[in-house]
Design an enzyme around this catalytic site. Structure first.
Site, PDB file in Angstrom:
ATOM      1  N   TYR A  11       0.874  23.762  32.543  1.00  0.00           N
ATOM      2  CA  TYR A  11       1.040  22.721  31.524  1.00  0.00           C
ATOM      3  C   TYR A  11       1.316  21.342  32.149  1.00  0.00           C
ATOM      4  CZ  TYR A  11       3.464  20.244  27.675  1.00  0.00           C
ATOM      5  OH  TYR A  11       3.888  19.329  26.761  1.00  0.00           O
ATOM      6  N   ASN A  35       0.050  32.164  34.933  1.00  0.00           N
ATOM      7  CA  ASN A  35       0.465  31.655  33.614  1.00  0.00           C
ATOM      8  C   ASN A  35      -0.435  30.494  33.200  1.00  0.00           C
ATOM      9  OD1 ASN A  35       2.222  31.855  31.364  1.00  0.00           O
ATOM     10  ND2 ASN A  35       3.344  30.058  32.076  1.00  0.00           N
ATOM     11  N   ALA A  81       4.757  25.333  40.954  1.00  0.00           N
ATOM     12  CA  ALA A  81       4.523  26.777  40.797  1.00  0.00           C
ATOM     13  C   ALA A  81       5.825  27.536  40.630  1.00  0.00           C
ATOM     14  CB  ALA A  81       3.766  27.303  42.018  1.00  0.00           C
ATOM     15  N   ASN A  99       9.773  34.882  43.191  1.00  0.00           N
ATOM     16  CA  ASN A  99       8.655  33.931  43.043  1.00  0.00           C
ATOM     17  C   ASN A  99       9.103  32.489  43.290  1.00  0.00           C
ATOM     18  OD1 ASN A  99       5.758  33.658  42.323  1.00  0.00           O
ATOM     19  ND2 ASN A  99       6.596  32.322  40.737  1.00  0.00           N
ATOM     20  N   SER A 124      14.871  20.779  36.842  1.00  0.00           N
ATOM     21  CA  SER A 124      15.129  20.849  35.406  1.00  0.00           C
ATOM     22  C   SER A 124      16.537  20.370  35.093  1.00  0.00           C
ATOM     23  CB  SER A 124      14.982  22.310  34.985  1.00  0.00           C
ATOM     24  OG  SER A 124      15.535  22.512  33.710  1.00  0.00           O
ATOM     25  N   TYR A 149      16.958  31.735  35.809  1.00  0.00           N
ATOM     26  CA  TYR A 149      15.974  30.653  35.972  1.00  0.00           C
ATOM     27  C   TYR A 149      16.681  29.383  36.463  1.00  0.00           C
ATOM     28  CZ  TYR A 149      13.118  26.641  34.587  1.00  0.00           C
ATOM     29  OH  TYR A 149      12.442  25.446  34.583  1.00  0.00           O
ATOM     30  N   LYS A 153      16.461  27.098  40.186  1.00  0.00           N
ATOM     31  CA  LYS A 153      16.292  25.647  40.359  1.00  0.00           C
ATOM     32  C   LYS A 153      17.441  25.083  41.200  1.00  0.00           C
ATOM     33  CE  LYS A 153      12.523  25.030  37.916  1.00  0.00           C
ATOM     34  NZ  LYS A 153      11.258  24.884  38.660  1.00  0.00           N
ATOM     35  N   PHE A 178      13.563  16.837  31.454  1.00  0.00           N
ATOM     36  CA  PHE A 178      14.282  17.235  30.250  1.00  0.00           C
ATOM     37  C   PHE A 178      13.311  18.093  29.420  1.00  0.00           C
ATOM     38  CE2 PHE A 178      18.616  15.744  30.618  1.00  0.00           C
ATOM     39  CZ  PHE A 178      18.521  15.280  31.917  1.00  0.00           C
ATOM     40  N   PHE A 218      17.288  28.198  15.563  1.00  0.00           N
ATOM     41  CA  PHE A 218      18.389  28.984  16.127  1.00  0.00           C
ATOM     42  C   PHE A 218      19.728  28.271  15.928  1.00  0.00           C
ATOM     43  CE2 PHE A 218      14.876  30.368  19.231  1.00  0.00           C
ATOM     44  CZ  PHE A 218      14.506  31.449  18.447  1.00  0.00           C
TER      45      PHE A 218
HETATM   46  P1  NAD Z   1       3.439  26.588  33.680  1.00  0.00           P
HETATM   47  O1  NAD Z   1       3.792  28.030  33.701  1.00  0.00           O
HETATM   48  O2  NAD Z   1       2.495  26.097  32.648  1.00  0.00           O
HETATM   49  O3  NAD Z   1       2.864  26.158  35.116  1.00  0.00           O
HETATM   50  C1  NAD Z   1       3.250  26.795  36.309  1.00  0.00           C
HETATM   51  C2  NAD Z   1       1.979  27.151  37.051  1.00  0.00           C
HETATM   52  O4  NAD Z   1       2.342  27.779  38.282  1.00  0.00           O
HETATM   53  C3  NAD Z   1       1.091  28.140  36.296  1.00  0.00           C
HETATM   54  O5  NAD Z   1      -0.234  27.654  36.300  1.00  0.00           O
HETATM   55  C4  NAD Z   1       1.196  29.429  37.093  1.00  0.00           C
HETATM   56  O6  NAD Z   1       0.011  30.191  37.041  1.00  0.00           O
HETATM   57  C5  NAD Z   1       1.496  28.897  38.479  1.00  0.00           C
HETATM   58  N1  NAD Z   1       2.213  29.812  39.369  1.00  0.00           N
HETATM   59  C6  NAD Z   1       3.393  30.450  39.152  1.00  0.00           C
HETATM   60  N2  NAD Z   1       3.730  31.174  40.234  1.00  0.00           N
HETATM   61  C7  NAD Z   1       2.747  30.976  41.153  1.00  0.00           C
HETATM   62  C8  NAD Z   1       2.525  31.466  42.460  1.00  0.00           C
HETATM   63  N3  NAD Z   1       3.373  32.305  43.055  1.00  0.00           N
HETATM   64  N4  NAD Z   1       1.408  31.076  43.106  1.00  0.00           N
HETATM   65  C9  NAD Z   1       0.517  30.234  42.516  1.00  0.00           C
HETATM   66  N5  NAD Z   1       0.673  29.744  41.290  1.00  0.00           N
HETATM   67  C10 NAD Z   1       1.792  30.121  40.611  1.00  0.00           C
HETATM   68  O7  NAD Z   1       4.806  25.763  33.619  1.00  0.00           O
HETATM   69  P2  NAD Z   1       5.043  24.214  33.391  1.00  0.00           P
HETATM   70  O8  NAD Z   1       5.658  24.034  32.068  1.00  0.00           O
HETATM   71  O9  NAD Z   1       3.841  23.458  33.750  1.00  0.00           O
HETATM   72  O10 NAD Z   1       6.192  23.962  34.465  1.00  0.00           O
HETATM   73  C11 NAD Z   1       5.910  23.516  35.769  1.00  0.00           C
HETATM   74  C12 NAD Z   1       7.203  23.474  36.556  1.00  0.00           C
HETATM   75  O11 NAD Z   1       8.130  22.637  35.877  1.00  0.00           O
HETATM   76  C13 NAD Z   1       7.893  24.833  36.695  1.00  0.00           C
HETATM   77  O12 NAD Z   1       8.460  24.920  37.972  1.00  0.00           O
HETATM   78  C14 NAD Z   1       8.980  24.784  35.643  1.00  0.00           C
HETATM   79  O13 NAD Z   1      10.072  25.595  35.985  1.00  0.00           O
HETATM   80  C15 NAD Z   1       9.361  23.314  35.669  1.00  0.00           C
HETATM   81  N6  NAD Z   1       9.978  22.858  34.404  1.00  0.00           N
HETATM   82  C16 NAD Z   1       9.321  23.044  33.228  1.00  0.00           C
HETATM   83  C17 NAD Z   1       9.914  22.646  32.032  1.00  0.00           C
HETATM   84  C18 NAD Z   1       9.226  22.869  30.713  1.00  0.00           C
HETATM   85  O14 NAD Z   1       9.893  22.801  29.679  1.00  0.00           O
HETATM   86  N7  NAD Z   1       7.907  23.097  30.674  1.00  0.00           N
HETATM   87  C19 NAD Z   1      11.201  22.068  32.037  1.00  0.00           C
HETATM   88  C20 NAD Z   1      11.837  21.876  33.263  1.00  0.00           C
HETATM   89  C21 NAD Z   1      11.214  22.274  34.446  1.00  0.00           C
HETATM   90  N1  UFG Z   2      14.542  26.371  19.090  1.00  0.00           N
HETATM   91  C1  UFG Z   2      14.531  26.901  17.826  1.00  0.00           C
HETATM   92  N2  UFG Z   2      13.560  27.805  17.509  1.00  0.00           N
HETATM   93  C2  UFG Z   2      12.606  28.197  18.383  1.00  0.00           C
HETATM   94  C3  UFG Z   2      12.625  27.641  19.693  1.00  0.00           C
HETATM   95  C4  UFG Z   2      13.621  26.728  20.016  1.00  0.00           C
HETATM   96  O1  UFG Z   2      15.390  26.589  17.000  1.00  0.00           O
HETATM   97  O2  UFG Z   2      11.761  29.039  18.042  1.00  0.00           O
HETATM   98  C5  UFG Z   2      15.579  25.377  19.430  1.00  0.00           C
HETATM   99  C6  UFG Z   2      16.500  25.838  20.549  1.00  0.00           C
HETATM  100  O3  UFG Z   2      17.530  26.616  20.031  1.00  0.00           O
HETATM  101  C7  UFG Z   2      16.938  24.507  21.134  1.00  0.00           C
HETATM  102  C8  UFG Z   2      15.751  23.583  20.906  1.00  0.00           C
HETATM  103  O4  UFG Z   2      14.952  24.206  19.903  1.00  0.00           O
HETATM  104  O5  UFG Z   2      18.012  24.028  20.386  1.00  0.00           O
HETATM  105  C9  UFG Z   2      14.911  23.396  22.144  1.00  0.00           C
HETATM  106  O6  UFG Z   2      14.588  24.675  22.681  1.00  0.00           O
HETATM  107  P1  UFG Z   2      13.455  24.885  23.780  1.00  0.00           P
HETATM  108  O7  UFG Z   2      13.387  26.356  24.044  1.00  0.00           O
HETATM  109  O8  UFG Z   2      12.218  24.185  23.384  1.00  0.00           O
HETATM  110  O9  UFG Z   2      14.022  24.119  25.053  1.00  0.00           O
HETATM  111  P2  UFG Z   2      15.401  24.305  25.838  1.00  0.00           P
HETATM  112  O10 UFG Z   2      16.156  23.032  25.657  1.00  0.00           O
HETATM  113  O11 UFG Z   2      16.083  25.546  25.517  1.00  0.00           O
HETATM  114  O12 UFG Z   2      14.887  24.515  27.354  1.00  0.00           O
HETATM  115  C10 UFG Z   2      13.971  23.681  27.994  1.00  0.00           C
HETATM  116  C11 UFG Z   2      13.050  24.465  28.910  1.00  0.00           C
HETATM  117  C12 UFG Z   2      13.802  25.040  30.073  1.00  0.00           C
HETATM  118  C13 UFG Z   2      14.616  24.007  30.756  1.00  0.00           C
HETATM  119  C14 UFG Z   2      15.466  23.281  29.780  1.00  0.00           C
HETATM  120  C15 UFG Z   2      16.126  22.184  30.536  1.00  0.00           C
HETATM  121  O13 UFG Z   2      12.426  25.517  28.216  1.00  0.00           O
HETATM  122  O14 UFG Z   2      12.876  25.521  31.015  1.00  0.00           O
HETATM  123  O15 UFG Z   2      14.662  22.755  28.729  1.00  0.00           O
HETATM  124  O16 UFG Z   2      16.369  21.095  29.809  1.00  0.00           O
HETATM  125  F1  UFG Z   2      15.410  24.564  31.706  1.00  0.00           F
END
Ligand code: NAD
Ligand code: UFG
Length: 337
Positions: A11, A35, A81, A99, A124, A149, A153, A178, A218
């Site tokens: 993403y 993913n 990743a 991983n 994160s 998780y 980080k 965020f 929630f």
């Molecule tokens: P995502 O799952 O869409 O992207 C991660 C990508 O890494 C995927 O394409 C997956 O196939 C690949 N991947 C995972 N393990 C791998 C491996 N061993 N080798 C090769 N490829 C691998 O997730 P995202 O939302 O794009 O998040 C990217 C990064 O940002 C992650 O590290 C995630 O923890 C971090 N992050 C995401 C959020 C969020 O809310 N999306 C918030 C904070 C931090």
């Molecule tokens: N929520 C709902 N219903 C749902 C999903 C979420 O009410 O079906 C609420 C949650 O309770 C929370 C808010 O929406 O209050 C946001 O929830 P998210 O799951 O979208 O996001 P989080 O804040 O829990 O977590 C996200 C990422 C994590 C990261 C974190 C750090 O998913 O990877 O932000 O800020 F670690």
């Protein structure tokens, strides 16, 4: 610059790839598609009108990554990743530690051997844990994470910090995201979670498109003005632009640097539902349910440092985030499938 995106088909990686290519950089995407979908690569090429190098490989596989780095000779690596589902990490902690930590160590080892000295890391807000005051500032102590998780980080940040302290040539930029939501304005790429979405915005989008009956909110008994949790939602293209700034900063600065990437403005769950309804003219059916274990009441970023040091600030508001999410979802009701 030549920039290797580990996990670049995901993403945030795919949106960052578009931003980097549009700003004149070359990207090398390395992903095992655990993913994500290979279709992402076609979409990035369609948006940018440029060919993108993509390798299918596991970042934990040192032989493969060495050979890709030797062939492509990147100037910088961005490490996306990782496994990222909070609930799943509680059920499968070993998989998460294996991983997330192993990809980090492999990348650092390969970089050292290939003389690649710049890395930007996807961290994160979760590393601020449960005890810091809000808004979160980069100088606060990390720790007290509420799930495996978050601890991965935390540990990866420590690994990067120690590596940067030990090697004066290394530049490490830690980006603490965020809550990224939204999609590229073309509607060609967006968030495509496997199975039932864990996160709020993809869940709302799937209710809107008819894949889910209703959203469960929630908890509505939190000490906030409407009783629902508040978060700092950031448009994924603003986040992508933060990576562009981080890569440019890493090129010119050695050492270990941390930046929050958020807007600094929190929204409650109910406010997000209302914003989505207003931006798109669609009613979202919802019910209140129990609190989700591990959710914090509210937090948001102090985003001053990124603005002052990187010259970065967000440009898109909550309406853009909701509109772009829906544009992606309605054009791709089943994601990339
Ligand atoms: P995502 O799952 O869409 O992207 C991660 C990508 O890494 C995927 O394409 C997956 O196939 C690949 N991947 C995972 N393990 C791998 C491996 N061993 N080798 C090769 N490829 C691998 O997730 P995202 O939302 O794009 O998040 C990217 C990064 O940002 C992650 O590290 C995630 O923890 C971090 N992050 C995401 C959020 C969020 O809310 N999306 C918030 C904070 C931090
Ligand atoms: N929520 C709902 N219903 C749902 C999903 C979420 O009410 O079906 C609420 C949650 O309770 C929370 C808010 O929406 O209050 C946001 O929830 P998210 O799951 O979208 O996001 P989080 O804040 O829990 O977590 C996200 C990422 C994590 C990261 C974190 C750090 O998913 O990877 O932000 O800020 F670690």
């Amino acid at each position: 610059m030549e920039i290797l995106l580990a996990g670049g088909a995901g993403y945030i990686g795919s949106h960052t790839a578009v931003e980097l290519v549009e700003q004149g950089h070359d990207v090398i995407i390395v992903d095992n598609y655990s993913n994500s979908s290979k279709e992402v690569i076609n979409r990035i090429e369609k948006i940018t009108g440029k060919q993108v190098q993509a390798f299918e490989a596991d970042i934990k596989d040192k032989t493969e990554i060495m050979s890709i780095m030797k062939e492509t000779k990147p100037d910088c690596v961005i490490h996306f990743a990782g496994m990222k589902a909070v609930g799943e990490s509680v059920a499968k902690p070993i998989d998460y530690y294996r991983n997330n930590i192993d990809t980090t160590l492999t990348l650092l080892e390969c970089m050292k051997e290939c003389n690649v000295n710049q890395i930007v890391f996807s961290s994160s807000a979760t590393v601020y844990g449960e005890e810091n005051d809000i808004p979160y500032v980069e100088t606060m102590k990390r720790g007290n994470c509420s799930n495996p998780y978050g601890w991965t980080k935390y540990m990866m940040e420590q690994i990067f910090e120690d590596a940067a302290n030990a090697d004066e040539n290394l530049s490490v930029v830690i980006l603490r995201y965020f809550n990224p939501i939204g999609a590229h304005q073309s509607g060609e790429i967006g968030e495509d979670p496997q199975g039932i979405p864990n996160n709020l915005m993809p869940y709302i989008a799937q209710v809107a498109v008819g894949r889910r009956d209703h959203l469960t909110i929630f908890g509505n008994d939190y000490p906030t003005k409407d009783g629902t949790c508040r978060r700092d939602y950031i448009h994924v293209m603003d986040l992508a632009n933060g990576h562009l700034k981080a890569v440019e900063f890493a090129r010119d600065h050695k050492g270990y640097h941390i930046f929050n990437l958020g807007t600094g403005e929190p929204y409650s769950v109910l406010e997000i539902v209302e914003a989505f309804e207003k931006a798109n003219g669609i009613k979202i059916k919802y019910e209140f349910g129990d609190r989700r274990l591990g959710d914090l009441t509210e937090y948001w970023a102090d985003a001053q440092k990124a603005q002052e040091v990187l010259g970065w600030k967000t440009e898109r508001d909550i309406e853009d985030m909701c509109r772009d999410t829906w544009n992606w979802q309605k054009n791709n009701p089943h994601g990339y499938a």
